[in-house]
Design an enzyme around this catalytic site. Sequence first.
Site, short mmCIF file in Angstrom:
data_model
loop_
_atom_site.label_atom_id
_atom_site.label_comp_id
_atom_site.label_asym_id
_atom_site.label_seq_id
_atom_site.Cartn_x
_atom_site.Cartn_y
_atom_site.Cartn_z
N ASP A 28 -25.84 24.92 -117.57
CA ASP A 28 -27.17 24.30 -117.71
C ASP A 28 -28.02 24.81 -118.88
OD1 ASP A 28 -26.23 23.23 -115.37
OD2 ASP A 28 -27.93 23.82 -114.13
N CYS A 38 -28.78 28.61 -110.77
CA CYS A 38 -27.53 27.87 -110.98
C CYS A 38 -26.37 28.75 -111.40
CB CYS A 38 -27.77 26.73 -111.97
SG CYS A 38 -28.94 25.51 -111.30
N LYS A 73 -24.09 17.63 -112.73
CA LYS A 73 -24.35 17.95 -111.32
C LYS A 73 -25.77 17.53 -110.95
CE LYS A 73 -25.71 22.77 -112.27
NZ LYS A 73 -27.01 22.85 -111.61
#
Length: 228
Positions: free
Chosen positions: A11, A169, A121
């Site tokens: 991310d 994450c 995701k």
Amino acid sequence: MTYVPALVIVDVQEDFCPPNGTLAVTDGRTIVPLLNELLDLPFVIKIATKDFHPQDHVSFASNHPPPNNKPFVSMATIMNPQNPKESIESRLWPDHCVQGTPGAELLPELHVNKVHEVVEKGKDKRVEMYSAFADPFLNPCVVKSGLAKLLHDKGVTDVFVAGLAADYCVRYTALDSAKEGFKTRVVGEATKPVSPESMEEVLQEYTAAGVDVIEMSNDSIEKVKQLR
């Protein structure tokens, strides 16, 4: 025994970084040179993940009624859409990484041309998904990203995790990697947390799960270099 290392960069997107990110992690951009160093190494597979939310995602405070819809502060009970007996308490966030917006893009300074696969995701509006593997529900799991299959199909033995954010994450991706049976290492200096004070708890979870936190100088990184 065959050694097949993989790199998972989590991310590293505009919305998670200064100066314009809606959910910017302090100093988030500063890890990119280290990430690019990792991308230069001969990992068998290099994967970048992206939060990729619909506008009506359940994690956005804007999709919940006041007064309990304050970003960063409010919590919400999220039900398993396939099993109402299972629920999680989840923090609410500003709108971020919305599909088709600049905030969802990977940082331009990240050497994406060296990435083999991009895994998206958080695309199901009904569930939170910090981990790049799957949502947190167990009975049953609602969404799997395909990351586990990608890694298993390549015969991966060891997974190196870096990126954003260290306490969300990255954390849950690393823990799920260990659950999938991979020897998992988090490159600590190539991550940044949302809340530095939470990292003690994260490190305790890593110890319990057998996840190692390493530096770029670690012998395991040297071992990857020797695959050239």
